[in-house]
Design a protein around this motif. Structure first.
Motif, mmCIF file in Angstrom:
data_model
loop_
_atom_site.group_PDB
_atom_site.id
_atom_site.type_symbol
_atom_site.label_atom_id
_atom_site.label_comp_id
_atom_site.label_asym_id
_atom_site.label_seq_id
_atom_site.Cartn_x
_atom_site.Cartn_y
_atom_site.Cartn_z
ATOM 1 N N VAL A 19 1.043 -1.516 0.118
ATOM 2 C CA VAL A 19 0.116 -0.055 -0.069
ATOM 3 C C VAL A 19 1.076 0.993 0.052
ATOM 4 C CG1 VAL A 19 -2.283 1.230 1.199
ATOM 5 C CG2 VAL A 19 -2.163 -1.284 1.874
ATOM 6 N N ASP A 20 0.602 2.018 -0.997
ATOM 7 C CA ASP A 20 1.765 2.620 -1.458
ATOM 8 C C ASP A 20 0.933 4.069 -2.465
ATOM 9 O OD1 ASP A 20 3.566 5.079 -1.681
ATOM 10 O OD2 ASP A 20 5.559 3.548 -0.439
ATOM 11 N N ASP A 21 0.977 5.491 -2.330
ATOM 12 C CA ASP A 21 0.381 6.387 -3.348
ATOM 13 C C ASP A 21 1.986 6.869 -4.151
ATOM 14 O OD1 ASP A 21 2.182 7.763 -1.267
ATOM 15 O OD2 ASP A 21 0.405 8.835 -1.166
ATOM 16 N N ASP A 22 3.076 5.845 -4.029
ATOM 17 C CA ASP A 22 4.050 6.520 -5.192
ATOM 18 C C ASP A 22 3.807 5.952 -5.981
ATOM 19 O OD1 ASP A 22 5.926 7.061 -6.601
ATOM 20 O OD2 ASP A 22 7.444 7.483 -5.073
ATOM 21 N N PRO A 23 3.487 5.462 -7.290
ATOM 22 C CA PRO A 23 3.674 4.243 -8.141
ATOM 23 C C PRO A 23 4.962 3.010 -8.509
ATOM 24 C CG PRO A 23 2.603 5.862 -9.118
ATOM 25 C CD PRO A 23 3.094 6.833 -7.493
ATOM 26 N N THR A 24 6.336 4.765 -8.461
ATOM 27 C CA THR A 24 7.307 3.790 -8.816
ATOM 28 C C THR A 24 7.194 2.588 -7.586
ATOM 29 O OG1 THR A 24 7.440 5.765 -9.706
ATOM 30 C CG2 THR A 24 9.856 4.203 -9.347
ATOM 31 N N LEU A 25 7.796 3.821 -6.236
ATOM 32 C CA LEU A 25 7.511 2.999 -5.171
ATOM 33 C C LEU A 25 7.232 1.206 -4.416
ATOM 34 C CD1 LEU A 25 10.410 3.095 -3.126
ATOM 35 C CD2 LEU A 25 8.024 4.584 -1.423
ATOM 36 N N ARG A 26 5.607 1.388 -5.233
ATOM 37 C CA ARG A 26 4.687 0.168 -5.464
ATOM 38 C C ARG A 26 5.378 -0.313 -5.950
ATOM 39 N NH1 ARG A 26 0.652 2.721 -6.039
ATOM 40 N NH2 ARG A 26 -0.215 2.054 -8.618
ATOM 41 N N MET A 27 5.457 0.067 -7.314
ATOM 42 C CA MET A 27 6.002 -0.905 -8.212
ATOM 43 C C MET A 27 7.432 -2.145 -7.759
ATOM 44 S SD MET A 27 5.616 -3.003 -11.193
ATOM 45 C CE MET A 27 3.997 -1.916 -11.782
ATOM 46 N N SER A 28 8.722 -0.871 -7.291
ATOM 47 C CA SER A 28 9.594 -1.579 -7.307
ATOM 48 C C SER A 28 9.411 -2.828 -6.159
ATOM 49 C CB SER A 28 10.166 -0.203 -6.739
ATOM 50 O OG SER A 28 11.728 -1.202 -6.138
ATOM 51 N N VAL A 40 -0.448 -7.934 -4.221
ATOM 52 C CA VAL A 40 -1.440 -7.075 -4.277
ATOM 53 C C VAL A 40 -0.971 -5.421 -3.877
ATOM 54 C CG1 VAL A 40 -4.012 -6.501 -4.349
ATOM 55 C CG2 VAL A 40 -3.572 -8.318 -3.883
ATOM 56 N N GLY A 41 -0.885 -4.791 -5.023
ATOM 57 C CA GLY A 41 -0.546 -2.855 -5.200
ATOM 58 C C GLY A 41 -2.070 -2.568 -5.228
ATOM 59 N N LEU A 42 -1.571 -1.041 -4.195
ATOM 60 C CA LEU A 42 -3.299 -0.945 -3.815
ATOM 61 C C LEU A 42 -2.446 1.036 -3.297
ATOM 62 C CD1 LEU A 42 -4.522 -2.360 -1.389
ATOM 63 C CD2 LEU A 42 -5.534 -2.612 -3.466
ATOM 64 N N GLU A 43 -3.281 1.620 -3.583
ATOM 65 C CA GLU A 43 -3.402 3.127 -3.371
ATOM 66 C C GLU A 43 -3.129 4.469 -2.073
ATOM 67 O OE1 GLU A 43 -4.292 5.555 -6.889
ATOM 68 O OE2 GLU A 43 -3.643 3.927 -8.295
ATOM 69 N N SER A 44 -3.795 3.627 -1.385
ATOM 70 C CA SER A 44 -4.318 4.031 -0.381
ATOM 71 C C SER A 44 -5.153 2.909 1.021
ATOM 72 C CB SER A 44 -5.668 5.178 -0.726
ATOM 73 O OG SER A 44 -7.302 4.215 -0.532
#
Length: 377
Positions: A19-28, A40-44
């Protein structure tokens, strides 16, 4: 987003939420964890809580600074739901205050941005293993606790039966036994109606006192239903001389099973005590009959003894009168003095022989006295 995995691999992997609103860091982070996790990646934080409605992951990597619900609020919310899954906080601030806030919010570990992929990999796997071990230990603890509670409850219920046996063994009548049975059933929080059948009649009791005519008829019908018979919230337990009719079985079937076993033991024990009371009553009646017979026999022997003693006295008197009567007639018979002497001697000799027979009767007298002494003990 999901990292694509084939079905076989997905089934064998743990699940993780990033869970992270930074797409780059979340993808990493997703790429780092995808080696061992279905990710599973989530934004909030809001998306994270919504995802928890459909699945429970094995790990959450949670950014602290996000729009809307931040990481601390999100973690508190999932802890409020009772979820104990491991949470790794990710923050760009590495201070003692930030780490304490993360701990207070319910976090399990802390990583600083930019993160070290190898360290994240190690922390994630270690936390999942630790969580699994804790869950296993908790299950074992709960199982042991349940077993201990069950043992203590069973021991307590067994103690109730032992107390019944100790107290009922001293019961000398069916009423006392019946009251003891009802007292024991009450310790199981049961309302029980009781019937005890015995040679002297039938005892019907309820916790409120003697059974009413309708309650008696129900007990009589229940006695024909077999050893154990359940109908609704009632249970009939039957033994040859005892019927227990439970009026208020609980809803819990496990508890009902224990109650059934305990009441079967209670009814069997009550039947045994009732049989003992019956034997005592019969023995008492027999002893009373024997005592009465002994008293009657003693009276009869005493009467015989008196008659025998009276016969001895009467016989001696009559012999003396006979000899005196014969000797008084000598003057009219014209006998010589020598003949009178011979005749008197013959009479007195015969009388002595008769009296000798009575002296032999002294043995009989002694035996009668011995019999009387024995009967009067």
């Amino acid at each position: 987003m999901f990292i694509e995995l084939d079905e076989t691999t997905a089934q064998s992997r743990h699940k993780a939420l990033v869970v992270d609103d930074d797409p780059t860091l979340r993808m990493s982070m997703e790429m780092t964890l995808s080696e061992d996790f279905e990710v599973v990646g989530l934004e909030s934080g809001e998306e994270c809580l919504a995802e928890l409605d459909t699945q429970t992951p094995d790990l959450i990597c949670l950014d602290i600074e996000m729009d809307g619900m931040d990481g601390h609020q999100t973690c508190r919310a999932l802890r409020a739901l009772g979820l104990r899954l491991p949470v790794i906080f990710v923050s760009s601030h590495d201070s003692l205050e930030e780490r304490i806030k993360a701990f207070d919010a319910g976090g399990d570990d802390f990583m600083v941005k930019p993160f070290d992929p190898a360290l994240l990999h190690l922390k994630a796997n270690a936390l999942v293993r630790l969580h699994q071990e804790r869950e296993k230990l908790e299950q074992e603890r709960k199982s042991a606790q349940d077993m201990a509670f069950g043992f203590l409850k069973t021991a307590g219920e067994t103690g109730v039966l032992l107390e019944f046996l100790q107290k009922s063994i001293a019961c000398t009548d069916y009423q006392a036994l019946g009251l003891q049975v009802l007292h024991t059933a009450a310790q199981y929080d049961l309302q029980v109606h009781l019937q005890i059948r015995h040679p002297e009649g039938t005892l019907n009791l309820t916790p409120q006192g003697p059974a009413s005519p309708l309650e008696v008829s129900i007990l009589e019908k229940s006695a024909d239903l077999g050893r154990l018979f359940r109908f609704g919230q009632r249970l009939a337990v039957n033994y040859p001389s005892v019927t227990l009719l439970v009026q208020n079985l609980p809803e819990d079937e496990e508890v009902v099973g224990r109650i059934r076993d305990n009441l079967a033991l209670l009814a069997e024990s009550a039947h045994g005590i009732a049989s003992t009371i019956m034997i005592r009553h019969q023995a008492h009646a027999q002893a009373h009959a024997i005592q009465a017979a002994a008293s009657q026999t003693a009276a009869t022997v005493e009467a015989l003894r008196s008659l025998y003693q009276q016969q001895q006295v009467e016989t001696r008197l009559r012999l003396d009168q006979l000899i005196h009567g014969v000797e008084s007639t000598y003057v009219f018979l014209g006998l010589s003095e020598n003949q009178e002497g011979i005749l008197s001697e013959a009479l007195r000799s015969g009388a002595d022989e008769v009296l000798t027979l009575f002296r032999l009767g002294e043995v009989f007298e002694a035996r009668l006295q011995s019999i009387l002494t024995t009967l009067r003990k």
